[in-house]
Design a protein around this motif. Structure first.
Motif, PDB file in Angstrom:
ATOM      1  N   GLU A 128       0.846  -1.199   0.000  1.00  0.00           N
ATOM      2  CA  GLU A 128       0.000   0.000   0.000  1.00  0.00           C
ATOM      3  C   GLU A 128       0.878   1.245   0.000  1.00  0.00           C
ATOM      4  OE1 GLU A 128      -2.606  -0.252   3.357  1.00  0.00           O
ATOM      5  OE2 GLU A 128      -3.720  -1.948   2.533  1.00  0.00           O
ATOM      6  N   ARG A 129       1.898   1.214   0.844  1.00  0.00           N
ATOM      7  CA  ARG A 129       2.817   2.354   0.901  1.00  0.00           C
ATOM      8  C   ARG A 129       3.507   2.536  -0.437  1.00  0.00           C
ATOM      9  NH1 ARG A 129       5.698   1.097   6.681  1.00  0.00           N
ATOM     10  NH2 ARG A 129       3.909   1.602   7.989  1.00  0.00           N
ATOM     11  N   SER A 130       3.935   1.431  -1.016  1.00  0.00           N
ATOM     12  CA  SER A 130       4.630   1.551  -2.294  1.00  0.00           C
ATOM     13  C   SER A 130       3.678   2.063  -3.376  1.00  0.00           C
ATOM     14  CB  SER A 130       5.241   0.213  -2.715  1.00  0.00           C
ATOM     15  OG  SER A 130       4.232  -0.731  -2.986  1.00  0.00           O
ATOM     16  N   SER A 131       2.428   1.625  -3.326  1.00  0.00           N
ATOM     17  CA  SER A 131       1.466   2.154  -4.305  1.00  0.00           C
ATOM     18  C   SER A 131       1.227   3.642  -4.044  1.00  0.00           C
ATOM     19  CB  SER A 131       0.159   1.371  -4.271  1.00  0.00           C
ATOM     20  OG  SER A 131      -0.501   1.547  -3.037  1.00  0.00           O
ATOM     21  N   VAL A 132       1.151   4.016  -2.760  1.00  0.00           N
ATOM     22  CA  VAL A 132       1.003   5.426  -2.414  1.00  0.00           C
ATOM     23  C   VAL A 132       2.242   6.195  -2.869  1.00  0.00           C
ATOM     24  CG1 VAL A 132       0.917   7.039  -0.456  1.00  0.00           C
ATOM     25  CG2 VAL A 132      -0.606   5.057  -0.510  1.00  0.00           C
ATOM     26  N   LEU A 133       3.399   5.603  -2.628  1.00  0.00           N
ATOM     27  CA  LEU A 133       4.636   6.244  -3.059  1.00  0.00           C
ATOM     28  C   LEU A 133       4.668   6.393  -4.579  1.00  0.00           C
ATOM     29  CD1 LEU A 133       7.320   4.574  -0.754  1.00  0.00           C
ATOM     30  CD2 LEU A 133       6.563   6.949  -0.716  1.00  0.00           C
ATOM     31  N   GLU A 134       4.210   5.381  -5.287  1.00  0.00           N
ATOM     32  CA  GLU A 134       4.182   5.472  -6.746  1.00  0.00           C
ATOM     33  C   GLU A 134       3.262   6.592  -7.208  1.00  0.00           C
ATOM     34  OE1 GLU A 134       5.853   3.876  -9.239  1.00  0.00           O
ATOM     35  OE2 GLU A 134       7.097   3.095  -7.592  1.00  0.00           O
ATOM     36  N   THR A 135       2.090   6.660  -6.589  1.00  0.00           N
ATOM     37  CA  THR A 135       1.165   7.742  -6.976  1.00  0.00           C
ATOM     38  C   THR A 135       1.762   9.097  -6.613  1.00  0.00           C
ATOM     39  OG1 THR A 135      -0.043   7.492  -4.899  1.00  0.00           O
ATOM     40  CG2 THR A 135      -0.922   6.337  -6.817  1.00  0.00           C
ATOM     41  N   GLU A 136       2.402   9.173  -5.448  1.00  0.00           N
ATOM     42  CA  GLU A 136       3.044  10.434  -5.060  1.00  0.00           C
ATOM     43  C   GLU A 136       4.157  10.793  -6.043  1.00  0.00           C
ATOM     44  OE1 GLU A 136       4.316   9.965  -1.010  1.00  0.00           O
ATOM     45  OE2 GLU A 136       2.308  10.322  -0.202  1.00  0.00           O
ATOM     46  N   LYS A 137       4.919   9.799  -6.477  1.00  0.00           N
ATOM     47  CA  LYS A 137       5.987  10.066  -7.441  1.00  0.00           C
ATOM     48  C   LYS A 137       5.410  10.575  -8.764  1.00  0.00           C
ATOM     49  CE  LYS A 137       9.487   6.836  -5.748  1.00  0.00           C
ATOM     50  NZ  LYS A 137      10.217   5.576  -6.022  1.00  0.00           N
TER      51      LYS A 137
END
Length: 183
Positions: A128-137
């Motif tokens: 979830e964090r990585s998906s959030v990080l991807e969207t943030e990126k």
């Protein structure tokens, strides 16, 4: 002394076979053998034993023999039952060991399952964090692109302002020249 053991084994085999066989009516040859033995006893006894004494003597010897056979078979049964009892106790002990190992395995399995659930939850959070990080990126890249576009527009605007200011200045100068010429 060693000669007694084989004979004892031989006697126990004979006794076993006698005690194992069911009581049945004696065969005709056995009847004649007993009859011959009884007649020899009758004719050979000059001591004046009565027939009932001899009969009771035979009966008592027969019962003594049966009692001995029964006690021997009982001793053998006791030995075999002790063996079965020992085997049963060994089996029970082994079952208890296996039950305790099974319980230990069940507990270990439960602890491993809880650990697996924790790890799975961590991985879910990380994903979830990585998906959030991807969207943030992605959002950051979009914003950076917008910023660079705005900076370009700002440069163009400043250039346009400076051109506009230069044109105004030139226009004012031309207006003054024309007004001096027209006077």
């Amino acid at each position: 002394m060693s000669s007694l053991y084989p004979r004892t084994k031989e006697l126990s085999r004979t006794r076993k076979s006698l005690s194992d066989s069911p009581p049945s009516s004696p065969s005709p040859t056995a009847k004649t053998f007993r009859h011959d033995r009884a007649s020899r006893l009758d004719s050979g006894s000059g001591l004046g034993d009565s027939a009932t004494d001899r009969l009771s003597g035979r009966t008592s010897s027969y019962t003594r023999r049966e009692n001995r056979l029964a006690s021997l078979s009982k001793a053998e049964d006791d030995a075999s039952s002790k063996d079965f009892k020992k085997m049963y106790e060994d089996a029970l002990a082994e079952n208890e060991k296996l039950k305790s190992r099974l319980e230990d395995s069940k507990q270990e399995l439960a602890s491993i399952r809880t650990q697996l659930e924790k790890v799975t939850q961590k991985q879910d959070r990380i994903s979830e964090r990585s998906s959030v990080l991807e969207t943030e990126k992605r959002e950051k890249r979009v914003l950076e692109k917008k910023v660079s576009e705005m900076e370009e527009e700002l440069k163009v605007l400043t250039e346009l302002k400076s051109d506009n200011q230069r044109l105004k200045d030139e226009n004012g100068a031309l207006i003054r020249v024309i007004s001096k010429l027209s006077k």
